[in-house]
Design a protein around this motif. Structure first.
Motif, PDB file in Angstrom:
ATOM      1  N   THR A 103       0.816  -1.222   0.000  1.00 11.69           N
ATOM      2  CA  THR A 103       0.000   0.000   0.000  1.00 11.69           C
ATOM      3  C   THR A 103       0.844   1.265   0.000  1.00 11.69           C
ATOM      4  OG1 THR A 103      -1.796  -1.149   1.132  1.00 11.69           O
ATOM      5  CG2 THR A 103      -1.803   1.264   1.217  1.00 11.69           C
ATOM      6  N   ALA A 104       1.885   1.312   0.843  1.00 10.74           N
ATOM      7  CA  ALA A 104       2.713   2.523   0.917  1.00 10.74           C
ATOM      8  C   ALA A 104       3.380   2.807  -0.429  1.00 10.74           C
ATOM      9  CB  ALA A 104       3.763   2.377   2.015  1.00 10.74           C
ATOM     10  N   GLU A 105       3.873   1.753  -1.073  1.00  9.08           N
ATOM     11  CA  GLU A 105       4.500   1.931  -2.386  1.00  9.08           C
ATOM     12  C   GLU A 105       3.462   2.352  -3.420  1.00  9.08           C
ATOM     13  OE1 GLU A 105       7.442  -0.436  -5.514  1.00  9.08           O
ATOM     14  OE2 GLU A 105       6.850  -1.399  -3.625  1.00  9.08           O
ATOM     15  N   GLY A 106       2.256   1.799  -3.309  1.00 11.47           N
ATOM     16  CA  GLY A 106       1.190   2.171  -4.235  1.00 11.47           C
ATOM     17  C   GLY A 106       0.809   3.633  -4.111  1.00 11.47           C
ATOM     18  N   LYS A 107       0.768   4.146  -2.876  1.00 10.90           N
ATOM     19  CA  LYS A 107       0.436   5.565  -2.683  1.00 10.90           C
ATOM     20  C   LYS A 107       1.539   6.460  -3.248  1.00 10.90           C
ATOM     21  CE  LYS A 107      -1.852   7.204   0.758  1.00 10.90           C
ATOM     22  NZ  LYS A 107      -2.354   7.635   2.081  1.00 10.90           N
ATOM     23  N   ALA A 108       2.791   6.066  -3.007  1.00 11.47           N
ATOM     24  CA  ALA A 108       3.907   6.866  -3.525  1.00 11.47           C
ATOM     25  C   ALA A 108       3.891   6.879  -5.054  1.00 11.47           C
ATOM     26  CB  ALA A 108       5.231   6.316  -3.004  1.00 11.47           C
ATOM     27  N   ARG A 109       3.690   5.710  -5.661  1.00  9.38           N
ATOM     28  CA  ARG A 109       3.612   5.651  -7.125  1.00  9.38           C
ATOM     29  C   ARG A 109       2.391   6.415  -7.627  1.00  9.38           C
ATOM     30  NH1 ARG A 109       4.931  -0.545  -9.077  1.00  9.38           N
ATOM     31  NH2 ARG A 109       6.952  -0.813  -8.051  1.00  9.38           N
ATOM     32  N   GLY A 110       1.286   6.316  -6.882  1.00 10.41           N
ATOM     33  CA  GLY A 110       0.072   7.002  -7.283  1.00 10.41           C
ATOM     34  C   GLY A 110       0.263   8.500  -7.341  1.00 10.41           C
ATOM     35  N   ARG A 111       0.931   9.072  -6.334  1.00  6.92           N
ATOM     36  CA  ARG A 111       1.183  10.507  -6.337  1.00  6.92           C
ATOM     37  C   ARG A 111       2.085  10.897  -7.519  1.00  6.92           C
ATOM     38  NH1 ARG A 111       0.237  13.539  -1.624  1.00  6.92           N
ATOM     39  NH2 ARG A 111      -0.983  12.370  -0.081  1.00  6.92           N
ATOM     40  N   GLU A 112       3.061  10.054  -7.795  1.00  5.02           N
ATOM     41  CA  GLU A 112       3.955  10.323  -8.928  1.00  5.02           C
ATOM     42  C   GLU A 112       3.189  10.298 -10.245  1.00  5.02           C
ATOM     43  OE1 GLU A 112       7.550   7.997 -11.269  1.00  5.02           O
ATOM     44  OE2 GLU A 112       7.244   7.579  -9.138  1.00  5.02           O
ATOM     45  N   LEU A 113       2.318   9.305 -10.401  1.00  5.28           N
ATOM     46  CA  LEU A 113       1.542   9.190 -11.635  1.00  5.28           C
ATOM     47  C   LEU A 113       0.561  10.351 -11.783  1.00  5.28           C
ATOM     48  CD1 LEU A 113       0.772   5.351 -11.590  1.00  5.28           C
ATOM     49  CD2 LEU A 113       2.102   6.558 -13.328  1.00  5.28           C
ATOM     50  N   LEU A 114      -0.083  10.727 -10.699  1.00  3.17           N
ATOM     51  CA  LEU A 114      -1.019  11.848 -10.765  1.00  3.17           C
ATOM     52  C   LEU A 114      -0.307  13.127 -11.177  1.00  3.17           C
ATOM     53  CD1 LEU A 114      -3.044  11.016  -7.532  1.00  3.17           C
ATOM     54  CD2 LEU A 114      -4.003  11.117  -9.842  1.00  3.17           C
ATOM     55  N   ARG A 139       2.497  13.340 -12.907  1.00  2.00           N
ATOM     56  CA  ARG A 139       2.962  13.216 -14.287  1.00  2.00           C
ATOM     57  C   ARG A 139       1.835  13.436 -15.286  1.00  2.00           C
ATOM     58  NH1 ARG A 139       4.931   7.464 -15.908  1.00  2.00           N
ATOM     59  NH2 ARG A 139       6.011   7.703 -13.899  1.00  2.00           N
ATOM     60  N   HIS A 140       0.620  13.089 -14.897  1.00  3.09           N
ATOM     61  CA  HIS A 140      -0.508  13.185 -15.831  1.00  3.09           C
ATOM     62  C   HIS A 140      -1.405  14.378 -15.530  1.00  3.09           C
ATOM     63  CE1 HIS A 140       0.300   9.430 -17.955  1.00  3.09           C
ATOM     64  NE2 HIS A 140       0.718   8.969 -16.804  1.00  3.09           N
ATOM     65  N   ALA A 197     -11.896  11.182 -13.042  1.00  7.36           N
ATOM     66  CA  ALA A 197     -12.094   9.902 -12.360  1.00  7.36           C
ATOM     67  C   ALA A 197     -11.660   8.736 -13.245  1.00  7.36           C
ATOM     68  CB  ALA A 197     -13.551   9.746 -11.955  1.00  7.36           C
ATOM     69  N   GLN A 198     -11.961   8.827 -14.544  1.00  5.75           N
ATOM     70  CA  GLN A 198     -11.534   7.764 -15.458  1.00  5.75           C
ATOM     71  C   GLN A 198     -10.013   7.699 -15.541  1.00  5.75           C
ATOM     72  OE1 GLN A 198     -13.977   9.004 -18.874  1.00  5.75           O
ATOM     73  NE2 GLN A 198     -15.056   7.069 -18.727  1.00  5.75           N
ATOM     74  N   THR A 199      -9.356   8.864 -15.516  1.00  6.85           N
ATOM     75  CA  THR A 199      -7.894   8.873 -15.537  1.00  6.85           C
ATOM     76  C   THR A 199      -7.335   8.239 -14.283  1.00  6.85           C
ATOM     77  OG1 THR A 199      -7.874  10.877 -16.899  1.00  6.85           O
ATOM     78  CG2 THR A 199      -5.854  10.355 -15.692  1.00  6.85           C
ATOM     79  N   GLN A 248      -9.133  11.237 -24.911  1.00  9.90           N
ATOM     80  CA  GLN A 248      -8.835  10.160 -25.863  1.00  9.90           C
ATOM     81  C   GLN A 248      -7.413  10.301 -26.385  1.00  9.90           C
ATOM     82  OE1 GLN A 248     -11.693   9.573 -28.985  1.00  9.90           O
ATOM     83  NE2 GLN A 248     -13.432   9.453 -27.580  1.00  9.90           N
ATOM     84  N   GLY A 249      -7.034  11.545 -26.722  1.00 16.08           N
ATOM     85  CA  GLY A 249      -5.670  11.792 -27.202  1.00 16.08           C
ATOM     86  C   GLY A 249      -4.632  11.441 -26.142  1.00 16.08           C
ATOM     87  N   LYS A 250      -4.903  11.802 -24.893  1.00 17.93           N
ATOM     88  CA  LYS A 250      -3.977  11.475 -23.806  1.00 17.93           C
ATOM     89  C   LYS A 250      -3.831   9.967 -23.641  1.00 17.93           C
ATOM     90  CE  LYS A 250      -4.678  15.676 -21.034  1.00 17.93           C
ATOM     91  NZ  LYS A 250      -5.194  16.211 -19.751  1.00 17.93           N
ATOM     92  N   LEU A 251      -4.944   9.251 -23.765  1.00 18.54           N
ATOM     93  CA  LEU A 251      -4.891   7.802 -23.633  1.00 18.54           C
ATOM     94  C   LEU A 251      -4.093   7.182 -24.780  1.00 18.54           C
ATOM     95  CD1 LEU A 251      -5.621   5.166 -22.296  1.00 18.54           C
ATOM     96  CD2 LEU A 251      -7.872   5.282 -23.393  1.00 18.54           C
TER      97      LEU A 251
END
Length: 330
Positions: free
Chosen positions: A115-126, A128-129, A147-149, A177-180
């Motif tokens: 979970t801790a790694e998932g939250k850290a990666r999640g913040r990084e992904l958010l 970045r996008h 929400a879909q992102t 759609q373009g981002k995806l």
């Protein structure tokens, strides 16, 4: 069975032979064969109700086929390699009270990510996008596209080797759609295999190395997009100042017989016909000698839509077009 081109062999991420699935008296999938090389972008293209979702779920081991075999990374029990796979179904949903990073971490935890790694990666992904500002917002506070992102990022947070999307562009506006599309290309460039189902031809044509065309539960074609398009001869697109006239009678017989007129602009006419067997140079000579009044001439390769009509038939193509138009109207 689809294989990579000679000299470019890659191991297969997914292969399936003779998949059959019935629901009561309905034959949903009828003898599907598919092979997807690792690192490919592979599209399963067909109208709604053609068997796309059932095929994906069998490939992933969510449901079992009545007949046939499927392997994911060589394993005929896909659930045993589930941590290598990401799956985004068409029916999507997140817990509305969760914050964005919590939702992403939760989805990663389902694939074994701490979970801790998932939250850290999640913040990084958010970040970045472009959603770094929303990291602490609850899902219920987000727009539909945001929400879909978030759900998409949660699908990818455990860094899978195989990503499977079921109608991923459904409900997204043109910008998302373009981002995806960019994200799918980036995944493939990193070596991840991407499979997605769609009823929208232009997504498959722009993105896919290979496609399986599915209609009525059958796959009449599985292979390269380029090979599918090349099943139909290239067309001459000719714009002239004149309509019917002596110049048309001077055309080679095969071109003259198949030439069709499409409405042009003021003072011009567009003609379409197959490239004559005698070649372009002879065609140009005949057009000039016949004083056709050439405004433009180009050779146009058939599109994937034309190939779909040729392969799956006009009824399946109409259903595909109707699904696309209905989705665009939502």
């Amino acid at each position: 069975m689809t294989r990579p081109p000679a000299g470019d062999y890659r191991p297969l991420a997914i292969e399936a032979h003779g998949l059959i699935k019935r629901f009561d008296d309905t034959l949903a999938v009828d003898g599907v064969d598919i092979a997807v090389p690792e690192g490919a972008i592979y599209g399963i293209l067909g109208p709604n109700g053609a068997g796309k979702t059932t095929t994906l779920r069998m490939l992933l081991g969510i449901i079992d086929p009545d007949q046939g075999v499927r392997r994911v990374f060589g394993n005929d029990r896909p659930h045993e390699v589930a941590k290598l796979i990401a799956y985004l179904p068409e029916e999507r949903g997140l817990y509305p009270a969760m914050k964005c990073d919590e939702a992403i971490a939760f989805m990663g935890a389902l694939r074994g990510l701490p979970t801790a790694e998932g939250k850290a990666r999640g913040r990084e992904l958010l970040e970045r996008h472009g959603l770094g500002h929303a990291v602490d917002r609850q899902i219920r506070q987000l727009s539909k596209g945001m929400a879909q992102t978030v759900q998409l990022l949660g699908t990818l947070v455990h860094r899978p080797k195989l990503v499977v999307f079921d109608e991923p562009f459904s409900g997204l506006d043109a910008i998302n759609q373009g981002k995806l599309e960019v994200m799918i290309r980036e995944l493939a460039q990193s070596g991840t295999t991407v499979i997605f189902s769609t009823h929208v031809i232009h997504h498959a044509e722009r993105l896919c190395d290979e496609v399986a065309i599915i209609a009525g539960g059958k796959v009449p074609y599985a292979g390269s997009v380029d090979v599918a398009r090349d099943r139909i001869p290239a067309q001459v697109r000719l714009e002239t100042r004149t309509g019917e006239g002596e110049w048309r009678r001077a055309l080679p017989a095969d071109a003259r017989h198949d030439a069709r007129l499409s409405q042009g602009g003021e003072g011009s006419h567009f003609w379409y016909f197959p490239v004559p067997d005698s070649g372009i140079e002879e065609l140009l000579k005949r057009l000039i000698d016949g004083e056709a009044g050439i405004l433009s001439l180009s050779i146009e390769r058939a599109g994937l839509h034309d190939a779909f009509v040729e392969i799956a038939g006009e009824a399946a193509a109409r259903a595909l077009d109707e699904d696309t138009a209905e989705g665009a109207a939502r």
